[in-house]
Motif scaffolding. Structure first.
Motif, PDB file in Angstrom:
ATOM      1  N   GLU A  17     -33.073  71.821  33.355  1.00  6.38           N
ATOM      2  CA  GLU A  17     -32.049  71.487  32.364  1.00  6.38           C
ATOM      3  C   GLU A  17     -30.693  71.331  33.043  1.00  6.38           C
ATOM      4  O   GLU A  17     -29.966  70.366  32.800  1.00  6.38           O
ATOM      5  CB  GLU A  17     -31.974  72.599  31.305  1.00  6.38           C
ATOM      6  N   LYS A  26     -30.663  68.072  35.198  1.00  4.33           N
ATOM      7  CA  LYS A  26     -31.109  66.826  34.569  1.00  4.33           C
ATOM      8  C   LYS A  26     -30.180  65.662  34.901  1.00  4.33           C
ATOM      9  O   LYS A  26     -29.001  65.855  35.208  1.00  4.33           O
ATOM     10  CB  LYS A  26     -31.202  67.012  33.051  1.00  4.33           C
ATOM     11  N   GLU A  75     -31.092  61.860  30.107  1.00  2.00           N
ATOM     12  CA  GLU A  75     -32.239  62.705  29.791  1.00  2.00           C
ATOM     13  C   GLU A  75     -31.871  63.698  28.690  1.00  2.00           C
ATOM     14  O   GLU A  75     -30.792  64.280  28.709  1.00  2.00           O
ATOM     15  CB  GLU A  75     -32.702  63.474  31.027  1.00  2.00           C
ATOM     16  N   GLU A  76     -32.786  63.895  27.760  1.00  2.00           N
ATOM     17  CA  GLU A  76     -32.583  64.870  26.698  1.00  2.00           C
ATOM     18  C   GLU A  76     -32.700  66.276  27.268  1.00  2.00           C
ATOM     19  O   GLU A  76     -33.500  66.536  28.169  1.00  2.00           O
ATOM     20  CB  GLU A  76     -33.627  64.684  25.588  1.00  2.00           C
ATOM     21  N   GLU A  89     -25.659  68.277  27.085  1.00  2.27           N
ATOM     22  CA  GLU A  89     -25.492  66.967  26.477  1.00  2.27           C
ATOM     23  C   GLU A  89     -26.299  65.890  27.209  1.00  2.27           C
ATOM     24  O   GLU A  89     -26.408  65.903  28.436  1.00  2.27           O
ATOM     25  CB  GLU A  89     -24.004  66.605  26.447  1.00  2.27           C
ATOM     26  N   LYS A  90     -26.820  64.942  26.457  1.00  2.00           N
ATOM     27  CA  LYS A  90     -27.753  63.943  26.976  1.00  2.00           C
ATOM     28  C   LYS A  90     -27.135  63.044  28.033  1.00  2.00           C
ATOM     29  O   LYS A  90     -27.751  62.777  29.069  1.00  2.00           O
ATOM     30  CB  LYS A  90     -28.282  63.090  25.814  1.00  2.00           C
ATOM     31  N   ASP A  91     -25.934  62.560  27.811  1.00  2.23           N
ATOM     32  CA  ASP A  91     -25.355  61.518  28.659  1.00  2.23           C
ATOM     33  C   ASP A  91     -24.541  62.048  29.832  1.00  2.23           C
ATOM     34  O   ASP A  91     -23.741  61.325  30.411  1.00  2.23           O
ATOM     35  CB  ASP A  91     -24.484  60.583  27.803  1.00  2.23           C
TER      36      ASP A  91
END
Length: 635
Positions: free
Chosen positions: A453, A456, A460-461, A466-468
């Protein structure tokens, strides 16, 4: 300077009527009491109350309100207002009280330096505690309560399988700061070129000190030891030039950067110790004929001064054992426990709203520029493997670990500077860490999943981050990414105080993390921001623009019509044009100085912020052009 017969510290267990009366009566050189509260700007109050008055009303002072001040004496913008200005002071008996000695004033009866007992206090307005100390004190109580409940619900935490959360008796918030500062001879400044060259060639880093700089540094370390701070080292940092010795043997042309470190402490005591250390440094170096600057970036173009802040969480178990909750059971296979990963993630995910508290001045943001080992991006580094610890000096949050000493595992926040409000900074760090710890512990994820995580890629989710965005890099953030790549992966850093304070309204979900428990109240955050913006505007209009104007006026035409080249004339033409753009108004075009004043007058902080950046960039070009022009003139 250190005297074993003198009193330096009064510990919490001695802070009662009987002990205080006995101690202070035995030390008649302690003539005064000062009640010390810390406002939102990090200023500490100081006054001189005769010790006789304190002893006469000791019961009332210890049990009630010790003193009063008002809103004009402390920075509590929008809280202690002119029509409701009274601020009371309530004694804090949970920390050490220190005696502040006057090195130049001696008691005639005892021959000892006259001392002032500094008593830490909470600031109270309308029966509500409204100061930096209170926020840190209450935040740590809240975080301990929340984590204790979390560990009861989840007694087995990933990476901490060797303990049972229900067996935790007490949490320990370990913190430490490193103090960097510049020291110089009064009224003497070394050329920027000399300072920059010295830094590039690493001529000063950890070099031997000489003369009064050495004396002052040694005396500082001695005094830190006298106060029980446990000094670990004092040394030269990377900035500075070698001083000179005059005919009488005294050092002149001193311009050096130093660092002093001392032992970690706990929570509020850490912040108090840092405040004391700054007082000791400033007074001792002044006594040795030297000026000290704690500014983050006192010399443009040369390394600034940081105050790296280390944070960790340990647990005292019911059997008396101390366990570092960041350290995994197997230090050789894992970087961190779930608590450690959660702390790192919480800091990084919420840093946009922590940053205004850390960097609230023009000076602080001037330090955070690529190329000077100061963090510009929200990113961490763990290391190439658990057995190869990271020492990446280009990231914001560093993981400090020693495989053979799990108790040393901690997070180093590299963004604070000596004028950062340490009380608020530590409070913000721990409340953000709590958010990440809850997410990681409650997720049920393995340590490898938590590492993934944190590692990442953008797009990536994640279960928390946060994704971005990306949050980890083992690369040199300054050299291995360009500005556009850094902004895309790690977020665009604020360039002005206004841009930084805008995060408070732009990230309401992250402000909600800071205000959890209603301790770091939204009104306190707004008060802090309002005070910072007032100081930003005042400094820009009343200090920076006048300083720019003075420098511009000193940039005179040096060549004459009979002895110059076309190159000289062309350079001066460029210089004259830039001088006019900066400082001279025309009928159809106001100067940048005037446009900035107008922007503030109409309350357009966006425009003022942009103009500040434009002025700074143009001033840098102007100085470089004039320097080139000067060097081309031969008398």
């Amino acid at each position: 300077m250190m005297n074993p017969d003198m009193l330096y510290v009064i510990k919490p267990e001695e802070q009662n009527r009987a002990s205080l009366t006995e101690i202070l009566t035995a030390h008649p050189e302690i003539k005064f009491v000062s009640f010390m509260g810390v406002d939102f700007a990090g200023n500490d109050t100081d006054e001189k109350v005769p010790i006789s008055l304190f002893l006469k009303d000791i019961d009332g002072i210890m049990e009630g309100m010790a003193a009063q001040t008002d809103g004009s004496s402390v920075v509590l913008t929008g809280i202690a207002t002119l029509n409701n200005a009274r601020v009371d002071m309530k004694i804090d008996s949970s920390v050490n009280w220190y005696i502040d000695y006057n090195y130049e004033h001696f008691d005639t009866a005892t021959g000892k330096m006259i001392g002032t007992l500094r008593i830490p206090c909470f600031l109270v307005h309308n029966n509500v505690r409204v100061d930096s100390r209170s926020i840190l004190h209450d935040t740590l109580d809240y975080v301990e309560k929340e984590l204790t409940e979390l560990f009861k619900k989840h007694p087995q935490v990933a990476g901490l399988e060797h303990i049972n959360g229900e067996d935790i008796e007490k949490l320990i918030f370990t913190c430490a700061t490193e103090l960097e500062f510049w020291v110089k001879s009064p009224r003497e400044d070394a050329p920027i070129e000399a300072l920059s060259s010295s830094q590039m060639m690493q001529e000063q880093y950890w070099q031997r000190c000489r003369g009064n700089v050495r004396t002052a540094l040694e005396q500082t370390v001695e005094m830190l030891e006298a106060y029980g701070l446990g000094p670990e080292m004092g040394h030269k940092e990377c900035g500075g030039v070698r001083g000179q010795i005059d005919d009488s043997g005294h050092m002149t042309h001193v311009m050096e950067q130093l660092e002093v470190d001392w032992k970690y402490s706990y929570g509020v005591q850490t912040a108090d110790n840092e405040l004391l250390a700054r007082i000791i440094v400033k007074e001792i170096f002044r006594l040795n004929g030297l000026e000290v600057s704690f500014q983050a970036k006192p010399v443009p173009g040369v390394a600034g001064s940081g105050e790296h802040t280390h944070v960790g969480i340990a647990a005292k178990m019911k059997n008396g054992k101390i366990v570092n909750l960041f350290a995994p059971q197997d230090m050789h296979k894992e970087f961190l426990s779930a608590v450690g990963y959660g702390s790192m993630m919480g800091l990084l995910k919420n840093y946009e709203v922590i940053n205004p508290i850390i960097s609230s001045t023009i000076d602080s943001l001037n330090r955070l520029k690529p190329g000077f080992e100061a963090p510009v991006c929200i990113v961490t580094s763990l290391g190439l493997s658990p057995e190869v610890p990271s020492r990446n000096r280009t990231i914001l949050a560093g993981l400090i670990r020693d495989i053979d000493n799990p108790l040393a595992t901690r997070i180093e926040m590299r963004s604070p500077n000596p004028y950062t409000n340490t009380y608020l900074a530590i409070a913000a760090f721990y409340i953000a860490m709590l958010d990440g710890i809850k997410a990681c512990v409650e997720s049920g994820k393995t340590l490898k999943e938590m590492e993934n995580e944190l590692s990442k890629k953008a797009g990536e989710e994640g279960f928390y981050l946060e994704k971005d965005r990306e949050y980890r890099s083992e690369h040199d953030v300054f050299e291995d990414y360009n500005e556009e790549e850094r902004a895309h992966l790690f977020g665009k850093p604020p360039a002005t105080v206004w841009e930084n304070m805008c995060a408070i309204k732009n990230y309401p979900e992250k402000i909600a993390v800071l205000t959890a428990g209603n301790i770091f109240k939204k009104e306190f955050i707004d008060s802090f921001a309002a005070g910072a913006l007032i100081r930003w505007q005042t400094e820009l209009l009343n200090r920076i623009i006048p300083e720019y104007h003075k420098e511009i006026c000193l940039m005179k035409k040096l060549h004459d019509d009979d002895n110059h080249t076309t190159h000289d004339a062309a350079m001066w033409e460029k210089i004259a044009a830039m001088r006019n753009t900066m400082a001279k108004d025309f009928t159809d075009q106001p100067s940048l100085f005037t446009m900035t004043r107008q922007a503030f007058a109409r309350g357009d902080f966006d425009a003022a912020s942009s103009l500040q950046l434009e002025m700074a960039e143009l001033m840098q070009k102007l100085k470089a052009q004039y320097n080139e022009y000067q060097h081309n003139i031969i008398d």
